[in-house]
Design an enzyme around this catalytic site. Structure first.
Site, short mmCIF file in Angstrom:
data_model
loop_
_atom_site.label_atom_id
_atom_site.label_comp_id
_atom_site.label_asym_id
_atom_site.label_seq_id
_atom_site.Cartn_x
_atom_site.Cartn_y
_atom_site.Cartn_z
N GLY A 1 0.83 -1.21 0.00
CA GLY A 1 0.00 0.00 0.00
C GLY A 1 0.85 1.25 0.00
O GLY A 1 0.54 2.23 0.66
N SER B 1 1.70 3.22 -2.63
CA SER B 1 1.54 4.19 -3.71
C SER B 1 1.03 5.52 -3.20
O SER B 1 1.22 6.55 -3.83
CB SER B 1 0.61 3.64 -4.80
N TYR C 1 -14.31 -2.89 9.13
CA TYR C 1 -12.96 -2.32 9.19
C TYR C 1 -12.37 -2.48 10.60
O TYR C 1 -11.23 -2.95 10.77
CB TYR C 1 -13.02 -0.83 8.81
#
Ligand code: NAP
Length: 260
Positions: free
Chosen positions: A14, A16, A157
């Protein structure tokens, strides 16, 4: 000063954008070889350039962290390119908001696969590399949401972020065999591109609820991750650290007002 991690290879999933990009930058600045992982190369290429411009080695590796074959292949490609894998920052995650009443079982599965199963897959795939290197480090990006706080729409989440900490405890014991530690960072509200898109008034409201009166930066998380990767942190494993500007501390809104 902390022992240098220059020349070590770190995989940041993750990477980017957002927190992962911040972690990647901090490790690059410290002289590590950085393997930036995401599905889409578009955003990642500017992150890679930013790190290589600063003089460190960085490369993008496409992978879906929720898919075992993809993760195994990614770790093999990183090891082939840099020669060794020393540190894993299992950071990739998604946070779509949906209340339980509207949540489909497929929504649940998608979030749990991307955030929690991925942590297991990435750790598992890196074990042979840590064994070969004679030591390793894992830093997991959890959250305050789930383990400590709740937020409507983030039941799946929160469960995934708590699940990561459950995984961590047993993983810490099993990874001892490979001279590897595993710890977690638990960010509060961090100023990422996604959050900036919500506008200044949203950011101001959030900042007002944080004792330190500002959102965290992605480097705030990167610095804590870097510490867990140093030799000085070698005796810390199975632990987590909250990085939230004191966000979880106030008993009520009155407690924040009473600071002034
Ligand atoms: P973000 O800005 O949305 O970035 C998410 C990153 O993960 C991107 O690089 C994305 O790239 C990658 N990603 C998503 N799904 C993936 C998949 N299946 N395979 C590979 N890469 C994938 O997110 P963020 O806010 O920085 O959050 C990063 C981590 O911090 C998450 O674990 C999140 O739970 C945690 N966290 C964030 C905050 C916050 O305030 N932002 C607070 C607490 C915890 P692609 O889409 O190209 O794959």
């Amino acid at each position: 000063m902390f022992t240098s991690i220059a020349g070590k290879t770190v995989i940041v999933t993750g990477a980017s954008k957002g927190i992962g990009r911040g972690i990647a930058k901090v490790f690059g600045r410290a002289g590590a070889n950085v393997a930036l992982v995401s599905r889409d190369e578009g955003a990642a290429s500017s992150a890679v350039k930013e790190i290589t411009d600063s003089g460190a080695k960085a490369e993008w590796f496409g992978a879906d962290v929720a898919d075992w074959d993809s993760v195994k292949d990614m770790v093999a490609r990183v090891a082939a390119s840099f020669g060794h894998v020393d540190i894993l920052c299992a950071n990739a995650g998604i946070f779509p908001q949906k209340k339980i009443v509207d949540m489909e079982p497929s929504d649940w599965d998608h979030v749990l696969s991307t955030n929690l199963k991925s942590t297991f897959l990435c750790v598992k795939a890196c074990i042979p590399c840590f064994e070969e290197a004679g030591q390793g480090r894992v830093v997991v990006t959890s959250s305050i949401t789930g383990p400590i706080t709740g937020f409507p729409g983030w039941a799946h989440y929160g469960a995934s972020k708590s699940g990561q900490l459950g995984f961590l405890k047993t993983a810490a014991m099993e990874l001892v065999k490979y001279n590897t530690t595993i710890n977690a960072v638990m960010p509060g509200n961090i100023l990422t591109e996604g959050l900036q898109d919500l506008g200044q008034s949203f950011i101001d409201t959030m900042a007002a609820s944080i004792p330190l009166r500002r959102l965290g930066s992605v480097e705030d998380i990167g610095n804590a991750a870097l510490f867990f990767a140093t030799n000085e942190a070698a005796y810390i494993t199975g632990q987590q650290i909250v990085i939230d500007g004191g966000q979880i501390l106030p008993e009520s809104i009155d407690a924040i007002a009473a600071i002034d």
